[in-house]
Motif scaffolding. Structure first.
Motif, PDB file in Angstrom:
ATOM      1  N   GLY A  71       6.603  76.980  -2.888  1.00  0.00           N
ATOM      2  CA  GLY A  71       7.541  77.791  -2.509  1.00  0.00           C
ATOM      3  C   GLY A  71       8.474  77.477  -1.481  1.00  0.00           C
ATOM      4  N   MET A  72       8.676  76.123  -1.221  1.00  0.00           N
ATOM      5  CA  MET A  72       9.565  75.930  -0.066  1.00  0.00           C
ATOM      6  C   MET A  72      11.159  75.693  -0.667  1.00  0.00           C
ATOM      7  SD  MET A  72       7.257  73.025   1.852  1.00  0.00           S
ATOM      8  CE  MET A  72       5.530  73.199   1.800  1.00  0.00           C
ATOM      9  N   ASP A  73      12.031  75.702   0.171  1.00  0.00           N
ATOM     10  CA  ASP A  73      13.407  75.653  -0.245  1.00  0.00           C
ATOM     11  C   ASP A  73      13.777  74.265  -0.839  1.00  0.00           C
ATOM     12  OD1 ASP A  73      16.162  76.823   0.433  1.00  0.00           O
ATOM     13  OD2 ASP A  73      16.320  74.561   0.918  1.00  0.00           O
ATOM     14  N   VAL A  74      14.341  74.634  -2.232  1.00  0.00           N
ATOM     15  CA  VAL A  74      14.463  73.324  -2.740  1.00  0.00           C
ATOM     16  C   VAL A  74      15.554  72.311  -2.438  1.00  0.00           C
ATOM     17  CG1 VAL A  74      15.653  72.889  -5.281  1.00  0.00           C
ATOM     18  CG2 VAL A  74      14.106  74.989  -4.981  1.00  0.00           C
ATOM     19  N   ASP A  75      16.736  72.833  -1.764  1.00  0.00           N
ATOM     20  CA  ASP A  75      17.549  71.871  -1.240  1.00  0.00           C
ATOM     21  C   ASP A  75      17.164  71.255   0.045  1.00  0.00           C
ATOM     22  OD1 ASP A  75      19.728  72.908  -2.938  1.00  0.00           O
ATOM     23  OD2 ASP A  75      20.449  74.533  -1.561  1.00  0.00           O
ATOM     24  N   HIS A  76      16.159  71.678   0.695  1.00  0.00           N
ATOM     25  CA  HIS A  76      15.316  70.946   1.502  1.00  0.00           C
ATOM     26  C   HIS A  76      14.099  70.289   1.176  1.00  0.00           C
ATOM     27  CE1 HIS A  76      17.646  73.683   4.239  1.00  0.00           C
ATOM     28  NE2 HIS A  76      17.621  72.733   5.154  1.00  0.00           N
ATOM     29  N   SER A  77      13.774  70.425  -0.133  1.00  0.00           N
ATOM     30  CA  SER A  77      12.462  69.821  -0.577  1.00  0.00           C
ATOM     31  C   SER A  77      12.906  68.397  -1.474  1.00  0.00           C
ATOM     32  CB  SER A  77      11.687  70.662  -1.702  1.00  0.00           C
ATOM     33  OG  SER A  77      11.373  72.167  -0.744  1.00  0.00           O
ATOM     34  N   ALA A  78      14.034  68.517  -2.118  1.00  0.00           N
ATOM     35  CA  ALA A  78      14.828  67.535  -2.895  1.00  0.00           C
ATOM     36  C   ALA A  78      16.143  67.014  -2.986  1.00  0.00           C
ATOM     37  CB  ALA A  78      14.499  67.801  -4.497  1.00  0.00           C
ATOM     38  N   ASN A  79      16.522  65.958  -3.115  1.00  0.00           N
ATOM     39  CA  ASN A  79      17.745  65.465  -2.968  1.00  0.00           C
ATOM     40  C   ASN A  79      18.076  65.086  -4.370  1.00  0.00           C
ATOM     41  OD1 ASN A  79      20.246  64.385  -2.467  1.00  0.00           O
ATOM     42  ND2 ASN A  79      19.503  62.677  -1.124  1.00  0.00           N
ATOM     43  N   ARG A  80      19.061  66.100  -4.936  1.00  0.00           N
ATOM     44  CA  ARG A  80      19.487  65.440  -6.373  1.00  0.00           C
ATOM     45  C   ARG A  80      20.171  64.357  -6.394  1.00  0.00           C
ATOM     46  NH1 ARG A  80      19.192  69.919 -10.195  1.00  0.00           N
ATOM     47  NH2 ARG A  80      18.447  71.686  -9.197  1.00  0.00           N
ATOM     48  N   GLY A  81      20.802  64.064  -5.391  1.00  0.00           N
ATOM     49  CA  GLY A  81      21.968  62.715  -5.423  1.00  0.00           C
ATOM     50  C   GLY A  81      20.901  61.473  -5.301  1.00  0.00           C
ATOM     51  N   SER A  82      19.698  61.559  -5.168  1.00  0.00           N
ATOM     52  CA  SER A  82      19.143  60.279  -4.967  1.00  0.00           C
ATOM     53  C   SER A  82      18.150  59.880  -6.227  1.00  0.00           C
ATOM     54  CB  SER A  82      17.929  60.379  -3.697  1.00  0.00           C
ATOM     55  OG  SER A  82      17.298  61.256  -3.651  1.00  0.00           O
ATOM     56  N   MET A  83      18.463  61.122  -7.253  1.00  0.00           N
ATOM     57  CA  MET A  83      17.503  61.210  -8.190  1.00  0.00           C
ATOM     58  C   MET A  83      18.276  60.506  -9.659  1.00  0.00           C
ATOM     59  SD  MET A  83      15.902  64.801  -8.394  1.00  0.00           S
ATOM     60  CE  MET A  83      14.883  64.560  -9.731  1.00  0.00           C
ATOM     61  N   ARG A  84      17.513  59.780 -10.496  1.00  0.00           N
ATOM     62  CA  ARG A  84      17.933  59.250 -11.592  1.00  0.00           C
ATOM     63  C   ARG A  84      18.182  60.252 -12.849  1.00  0.00           C
ATOM     64  NH1 ARG A  84      13.316  55.067 -13.537  1.00  0.00           N
ATOM     65  NH2 ARG A  84      12.155  56.353 -14.808  1.00  0.00           N
ATOM     66  N   ASN A  85      17.198  61.399 -12.657  1.00  0.00           N
ATOM     67  CA  ASN A  85      17.374  62.504 -13.718  1.00  0.00           C
ATOM     68  C   ASN A  85      17.122  63.851 -12.690  1.00  0.00           C
ATOM     69  OD1 ASN A  85      14.807  61.947 -12.946  1.00  0.00           O
ATOM     70  ND2 ASN A  85      13.752  62.472 -14.817  1.00  0.00           N
ATOM     71  N   PRO A  86      18.362  64.211 -12.147  1.00  0.00           N
ATOM     72  CA  PRO A  86      18.107  65.546 -11.291  1.00  0.00           C
ATOM     73  C   PRO A  86      17.873  66.726 -12.247  1.00  0.00           C
ATOM     74  CG  PRO A  86      20.506  64.655 -11.413  1.00  0.00           C
ATOM     75  CD  PRO A  86      19.663  63.443 -12.035  1.00  0.00           C
ATOM     76  N   GLU A  87      18.352  66.777 -13.393  1.00  0.00           N
ATOM     77  CA  GLU A  87      18.141  67.858 -14.322  1.00  0.00           C
ATOM     78  C   GLU A  87      16.661  68.130 -14.569  1.00  0.00           C
ATOM     79  OE1 GLU A  87      18.060  64.228 -17.024  1.00  0.00           O
ATOM     80  OE2 GLU A  87      19.391  64.920 -15.243  1.00  0.00           O
ATOM     81  N   SER A  88      15.934  66.933 -14.302  1.00  0.00           N
ATOM     82  CA  SER A  88      14.366  67.291 -14.464  1.00  0.00           C
ATOM     83  C   SER A  88      13.611  68.417 -13.412  1.00  0.00           C
ATOM     84  CB  SER A  88      13.664  66.133 -14.403  1.00  0.00           C
ATOM     85  OG  SER A  88      13.515  65.395 -13.383  1.00  0.00           O
ATOM     86  N   LEU A  89      14.402  68.771 -12.336  1.00  0.00           N
ATOM     87  CA  LEU A  89      13.960  69.573 -11.361  1.00  0.00           C
ATOM     88  C   LEU A  89      14.110  71.080 -11.925  1.00  0.00           C
ATOM     89  CD1 LEU A  89      15.638  68.493  -7.950  1.00  0.00           C
ATOM     90  CD2 LEU A  89      13.289  68.075  -8.758  1.00  0.00           C
ATOM     91  N   ASP A  90      14.975  71.487 -12.643  1.00  0.00           N
ATOM     92  CA  ASP A  90      15.245  72.931 -13.337  1.00  0.00           C
ATOM     93  C   ASP A  90      13.816  73.326 -13.809  1.00  0.00           C
ATOM     94  OD1 ASP A  90      17.689  72.322 -12.665  1.00  0.00           O
ATOM     95  OD2 ASP A  90      18.337  72.084 -14.526  1.00  0.00           O
TER      96      ASP A  90
END
Length: 664
Positions: free
Chosen positions: A637-656
């Motif tokens: 339940g933590m803040d998504v933007d502070h939990s994961a950096n989409r820019g450092s991911m090869r498949n950022p869409e997987s977070l959804d």
């Protein structure tokens, strides 16, 4: 991090030490001794703790005299260097851990009480255990075991296992153990790294009223570890429990060892350096094999006598119990409590069989004065709605210890309402890595609901923010900023200390980062919020995610996987396995059971996921690492933007998927 409801509410005082409790506390006696012998005067625990971490050489050196510890040769200085890693303690000293255990030997009190599911309470005297230890040590020497050799044990929490540890330590050999509920994969991942010369094992065990034959596992251990020369077998199962015939080689039966061995007139104790390896314990990380952590005779001796006498307040007349298995460091801690002169109580079996009150029944029968358990067990008692003090006389219990995971405020209240309102509830936290608790009980201070009383003596525990600055009243990384003697000497097969440094000192160089979230308040009390990394902690036993992946991803239909442990204070622990399947297959009940059964057999029943969920893809960084910690934060339940950096991911869409899953 969102604030936990337990932590947010005002913490009431649940227990206040009386003047008699304070006067009789071992901490009080130690402070009087320091005043009389060292001219040091402390009015409060906080002052004593500050001295113990600011003058660490003086503190640890004082324990030798205060506890009358045995050693054959002294030391030049208490601490050669204060750096971490690499601190060198008591160089020149020679001693033996087992000798210090038996120095507490007495005819006045039993050494231990033992009960298993299939038998009643049995009492063992110090002399009985001493004689058996002497016989086993003699046999091991005849088998060629010498100082520095490894002896591995695939044994339950039984008197035989204690005899085995003490015999191995008396020789100066190196002990290592796994619980018999560990599967072949887990055992080999551990024992194959240390190349033991002798294996001591049971042929099976009973748990929850069922018998489990382990001879096939022993056979695989023998076939896979070429260094093994002998196996000492401890029969536990009746003949009709055997389902298959498995040939075991080079086997000697335990009873034959005890009856046929020619013991020495007196048990001899090999005198070894302070940092001579005592045992190898295992704590898994997120990559690679489990970490084989080597701890020494001297460091464990000082730490365990300090911890059990000062923080559990054990006295010779106490009867100390902790529900544990030999795969958890609390078993080593239970043995170490013998240094206090107290008797110990062992239970071998399920804490819920044949009913949820079985451990409280044991408490009444054995005259237990200290009840050690886990937060998971207390939570299970709450769910079962049991009220043990309405059935059993638990008035002798003056202390309860809880560890393994954070204990909630509800758990605190349940203990006082349903065991004994006069006891001291000591929630504590530590780790296999130091084989101790570095935050825990302080018998001369009040107990607040949901709160650990404080940092242990000699443990400079702090909470760090992301920039490495100490913080108060905020959740941060649990760190230790001064060395402690029981810190690992090294990892086995890690000659350049690379893996050791990466495990503890990569985030904050020169500072031990443990991998837990902690909040420390202004009075020194603290709250543990769970793991800050992705290591899986189930009932106190830690398993690396890599161990899970190696088993799961060998299943043909599984293409990829992600395991997340949702342990955190204030919410129910839940282990979720996310799987990507081959060729557009769909997860069904049959495949889910196959996955769970494979993990149960190959690893451990404790690490079977509560839920298996199919996903389309596992989130990865650009460098190819699974996003375990960020996904864990999102699911907590933590803040998504502070939990994961989409820019450092090869498949950022997987977070959804995981964002949506967190709201279900």
């Amino acid at each position: 991090m969102s604030e936990n409801t337990d932590a947010a509410r005002a913490n009431p005082i649940l227990w206040q030490p009386t003047s008699d409790v304070i006067a009789d506390a071992n901490l009080t006696h130690y402070m009087h001794w320091l005043a009389q012998n060292k001219g040091l005067h402390f009015n409060h625990y906080a002052e004593l703790w500050a001295w113990s971490v600011d003058r660490i050489e003086d503190f640890w050196e004082s324990l030798w005299v205060y506890f009358d510890l045995k050693y054959s040769q002294g030391w030049t200085v208490p601490l050669v260097t204060c750096t971490m890693p690499g601190a060198q303690w008591f160089v020149g000293a020679r001693l033996n851990y087992a000798e210090n255990i038996f120095s507490r030997m007495t005819d006045e009190r039993p050494m231990l009480f033992y009960m298993a599911e299939d038998q009643g309470l049995v009492e063992y005297s110090w002399q009985q255990i001493y004689d058996q230890t002497n016989r086993l040590a003699s046999t091991l020497r005849k088998m060629g075991v010498r100082s520095g050799d490894r002896v591995a044990a695939y044994m339950p929490n039984s008197p035989e296992t204690i005899v085995a540890l003490l015999a191995v330590a008396s020789i100066g050999a190196i002990w290592s153990s796994c619980s018999p509920d560990f599967g072949t994969h887990s055992v080999l991942d551990r024992f194959s790294q240390i190349e033991p010369k002798v294996l001591i094992a049971v042929d099976g065990y009973q748990y929850g009223g069922k018998q489990f034959d382990r001879r096939s596992v022993i056979h695989e251990i023998q076939a896979s570890i070429m260094s093994l020369q002998k196996t000492i077998l401890v029969p536990q199962l009746s003949a009709d429990a055997y389902q298959t015939q498995v040939d075991l080689r080079d086997v000697v039966l335990w009873n034959d060892v005890l009856t046929q061995a020619i013991p020495e007139p007196a048990l001899s104790f090999e005198q070894v350096p302070f940092d001579h390896p005592l045992w190898v314990v295992y704590s898994s990380g997120t990559t690679g094999l489990p970490k084989p952590i080597v701890q020494g005779h001297g460091g464990i001796l000082l730490e365990h006598i300090k911890a059990t006498v000062f923080h559990n307040d054990l006295k010779p007349e106490d009867r100390f119990f902790w529900y544990t298995s030999t795969g958890w460091m609390m078993w080593n801690y239970l043995v170490g409590s013998l240094l206090s002169g107290a008797s110990i109580i062992q239970y071998n079996g399920s804490p819920a069989y044949p009913h949820m009150n079985v451990l409280f029944e044991l408490a009444e029968k054995s005259g237990m004065t200290y009840f050690g358990t886990s937060a998971a067990f207390i939570n299970a008692c709450i769910k079962a709605r049991i009220h043990p003090n309405q059935i059993y006389d638990l008035s002798k219990i003056r202390g309860v210890g809880s560890t393994g995971s954070p204990l909630t405020t509800e758990g605190f209240h349940w203990v006082y309402d349903n065991i004994n309102p006069q006891l001291a509830l000591e929630s504590l936290s530590g780790g296999t890595d130091l084989c101790t608790a570095f935050v825990g009980g302080v018998r001369i201070q009040p107990i607040y609901a949901g709160e650990i009383q404080g940092a242990s003596l000699g443990a400079k525990v702090q909470s760090f923010n992301e920039t490495g600055q100490p913080i108060l009243d905020e959740v941060g990384e649990l760190v230790i900023t001064q060395p402690m003697p029981s810190m690992p000497l090294f990892f086995w097969n890690d000659p350049d200390m690379k893996r050791y440094r990466e495990s503890y000192f990569e985030m904050f160089p020169g500072v031990w980062r443990h991998g837990d979230w902690i909040k420390i308040n202004k009075r020194g009390g603290c709250i543990i919020y769970g793991r800050s990394d992705s290591t899986i902690n189930r009932q106190g036993i830690r398993m690396g995610t890599s161990e899970i992946y190696r088993v799961v991803e060998l299943i043909d239909t599984v293409a990829d996987s992600l395991i997340i442990d949702l342990e955190m204070l204030g919410r129910e622990s839940r282990l979720i396995l996310f799987v990507v399947l081959q060729n557009d297959m769909v997860l069904d009940k049959t495949l889910e059971q196959t996955i769970k059964q494979k993990l149960r057999q190959e690893l451990s029943p404790r690490h079977v996921p509560d839920e298996v969920v199919q996903i389309k893809q596992v989130p990865y960084t650009l460098s190819g690492k699974k996003l375990e910690v960020p996904i864990r934060k999102i699911l907590l339940g933590m803040d998504v933007d502070h939990s994961a950096n989409r820019g450092s991911m090869r498949n950022p869409e997987s977070l959804d998927f995981f964002i949506e899953f967190s709201h279900r």
